[in-house]
Design a protein around this motif. Sequence first.
Motif: not given
Length: 327
Positions: A42-48, A288-297
Amino acid sequence: MSNNKKGRWFAIAAVLAASLFAVAPGQAQQYPERNITMVVPFPPGGTTDIVARILTEQLSTELGKQVVIENRGGASTSIGAQVVAGADKDDYTLLFASATTFTTNPHLLASIKYKLEDFAPVAMVVKVPFAFVVKKDFPAADVAAFRAYALANPSKVNNATNGPGSTVHLMGEIVARGLGVKLQHVHYRGAAPAMNDMLAGIVDSNVEALTNTVPNHKAGMYRALAVLSEERLPQLPDVPTFKELGFPSIVGATWFAVFAPAGTPQPALDRLSAAITRIVKTPEFAKKMEPIGNQPWSMTPAELETHVKSERDRLGKLIREANITVD
């Protein structure tokens, strides 16, 4: 055999045994001996890209060598995936893959030049849950009312997507099929324009990642009716799951995971998998994941491979039944 010959033979045998004993563990302990490249498709700057950079920062510390991001965006992650599939099997090139890379691209892109078997699974990193939202003045306060309205107005509810064949498009189709309704999908070029038209009230509904849903739901800009996760999400504790509302088939998420080229030496794969899993399980990473809505897995490599194949089959069936194509 003379005593001198016996002595020389035992000396040689001792040296060989010692070297065999030391080399294999030593090689595993020495990895990595130089910097590692993590290809982000993906390009720089996105969620990924953000998640990959958070991971590689901690992974660099864990491994004692720099893990360098190389952004190779385009063609629904397939460009970056092809770069890694064709890389040397030298254990120094990795792919930060999204679910799209292996679960939907094989069914939608006839031109891709890679397959799952070209890669060795290393470690799962995060799950990205979704919420089903409606514009703030939509005439339905909950899922039951939404379903009743959609049944009474077939194909008149406009549902935004991030583009034909996107994960968000497929999640919207899962919602429609699970509720037994017909939605009119409106395709946008990404999440941002879809969100903007949700805020403007131009489209009726959308399946969104939490990055946009949480602040807009809390501010009353639009409303989250349900989440597509197995359990309620801590970021949206007031929003029920479809499952608890009686729609167990409406479950879905995307995810990010690390893969290496097939043929990468097993000691390197083991070292990488253990290091990434340790990071994913730390409170620092979760914070660090919580503000962007991701869950460690976390998953073992074998579990990751099984999960990918299962989702590939499930979403492939949906794509065929819904006749979803990419122009």
